[in-house]
Enzyme design. Structure first.
Site, PDB file in Angstrom:
ATOM      1  N   LYS A   1      40.607  51.216  31.916  1.00 43.71           N
ATOM      2  CA  LYS A   1      39.992  50.553  32.899  1.00 43.71           C
ATOM      3  C   LYS A   1      40.421  49.087  32.456  1.00 43.71           C
ATOM      4  O   LYS A   1      39.395  48.560  32.205  1.00 43.71           O
ATOM      5  CB  LYS A   1      38.538  50.927  33.160  1.00 43.71           C
ATOM      6  CG  LYS A   1      38.364  50.330  34.561  1.00 43.71           C
ATOM      7  CD  LYS A   1      36.983  50.943  35.051  1.00 43.71           C
ATOM      8  CE  LYS A   1      36.480  50.343  36.321  1.00 43.71           C
ATOM      9  NZ  LYS A   1      37.336  50.440  37.591  1.00 43.71           N
TER      10      LYS A   1
HETATM   11  N1  PMP Z   1      40.402  55.650  39.941  1.00 46.78           N
HETATM   12  C1  PMP Z   1      40.684  54.266  39.900  1.00 46.78           C
HETATM   13  C2  PMP Z   1      41.887  53.451  39.506  1.00 46.78           C
HETATM   14  C3  PMP Z   1      39.422  53.310  39.665  1.00 46.78           C
HETATM   15  O1  PMP Z   1      39.440  52.150  39.599  1.00 46.78           O
HETATM   16  C4  PMP Z   1      38.071  54.063  39.926  1.00 46.78           C
HETATM   17  C5  PMP Z   1      36.842  53.226  39.789  1.00 46.78           C
HETATM   18  N2  PMP Z   1      36.476  52.968  38.595  1.00 46.78           N
HETATM   19  C6  PMP Z   1      38.094  55.523  39.886  1.00 46.78           C
HETATM   20  C7  PMP Z   1      39.388  56.020  39.641  1.00 46.78           C
HETATM   21  C8  PMP Z   1      36.664  56.142  39.912  1.00 46.78           C
HETATM   22  O2  PMP Z   1      36.183  56.085  38.774  1.00 46.78           O
HETATM   23  P1  PMP Z   1      34.590  56.085  38.479  1.00 46.78           P
HETATM   24  O3  PMP Z   1      34.227  57.272  39.093  1.00 46.78           O
HETATM   25  O4  PMP Z   1      34.358  56.246  37.097  1.00 46.78           O
HETATM   26  O5  PMP Z   1      33.994  55.009  39.353  1.00 46.78           O
END
Ligand code: PMP
Length: 305
Positions: A157
């Site tokens: 991320k």
């Molecule tokens: N994919 C992407 C590209 C994201 O930015 C997110 C948000 N963090 C997610 C999936 C979902 O991840 P999470 O459930 O950990 O928020």
């Protein structure tokens, strides 16, 4: 613009308006930042942060990839998130920890730049629109592919990854739909610009695997576990684009999007407009915060002392 009174920055709470950075910050030039998005929910036992430790673990993993050495230990960062929620007197909201390279040398690989860590916490409602959770969203397959494996790792991320999300998201909005779905370089399903994807067909629940250019979402993992608790197995497997058009139900998961049904893909209605599995997942998910679903895994971290 001001969304809360304080931001935790570089070891202390500072007033929101004082948290500024230098224009020569490395992150501004090269995208050298890593971050998290975390939600706090108003529960019967007071405000609680959802899966805080898992998010902070992912923050450290993303940081490691880009040689961003966060100058605080894990417990300090978790405690700072709690402090940011508590001191802003939030009952619920969004928490955004961000570690980034500040101003120093301008070289791309400069390591003498200071590493900053800031944690903002502020009120935030639904992400994909007011009635998205209830009635679902319209989406379109994007003309932009997601990041290919072995380019910029999609499983981290990092700030720079979100240039891809921007292209997918802007294109979707310009086409008049709420969100775009990215395909991998191989043409297989990947994810939304900020959400993971689940498809249900003939009672089989499937989601693209970790290798499909996705961020392995914490909500994705939550939903897989809640479904297991309900006796449903989720298959993580490569999925062709056409699976979108034959699915009985589709939903997105994400910290921001929570569990959002998809009602139309590329102008085609999803299933017959009934979302029984999606609804039961939504109920189980939001039940964690209302107390209806038992938090058997210690996912809630209460912010009151
Ligand atoms: N994919 C992407 C590209 C994201 O930015 C997110 C948000 N963090 C997610 C999936 C979902 O991840 P999470 O459930 O950990 O928020």
């Amino acid at each position: 613009m001001k969304k809360a009174d304080y931001i935790w920055m570089d070891g202390e709470l500072r007033r929101w308006e004082d948290c500024t950075v230098h224009v020569m910050s490395h992150a501004l030039h090269y995208g050298s930042s890593v971050f998290e998005g975390i939600r706090a929910y108003d529960t019967p036992d007071g405000p609680a942060i959802f899966r805080l430790e898992d998010h902070i673990k992912r923050l450290y993993r993303s940081a490691r990839m880009y040689r961003i050495e966060i100058p605080y230990d894990f417990e300090t960062v978790c405690a700072a998130c709690i402090e940011a929620v508590r001191e802003n007197k939030l009952t619920s909201g969004y928490i955004r920890p961000l570690a980034f390279r500040g101003a120093g040398s301008v070289g791309v690989t400069a390591r003498d730049t200071p590493i900053h860590l800031m944690i903002a916490a502020f009120p935030w409602g639904t992400y994909l629109g007011e009635d998205a959770l209830k009635n679902g969203v319209d989406v379109a397959v994007s003309s932009w592919n997601r990041l290919a494996p072995n380019t910029i790792p999609p499983g981290m991320k990092a700030g720079g990854n979100y240039l891809s999300s921007m292209l997918i998201g802007y294109e979707a909005k310009d086409r008049g739909v709420a969100e775009g779905i990215g395909l991998g370089r191989d043409g297989l399903l990947s994810e939304g610009s900020g959400e993971n994807l689940f498809l249900i067909e003939d009672g089989v629940i499937r989601t693209p695997p970790g290798a499909a250019s996705i961020l392995k979402g914490i909500t994705r993992d939550t939903v897989i576990k809640l479904l297991a608790d309900m006796g449903h197995d989720v298959q993580e497997q490569p999925l062709p684009r056409e699976a979108l058009y034959t699915a009985d139900e589709i939903f997105f998961t994400g910290t921001a999007a929570e569990v959002t049904p998809v009602k139309k893909v590329d102008g085609l209605d999803v299933g017959n407009g009934d979302y029984p599995v999606t609804r039961s997942v939504q109920d189980a998910f939001f039940g964690l915060f209302s107390g209806q679903t038992k938090d058997t895994r210690g996912w809630l971290r209460h912010v009151q002392e």
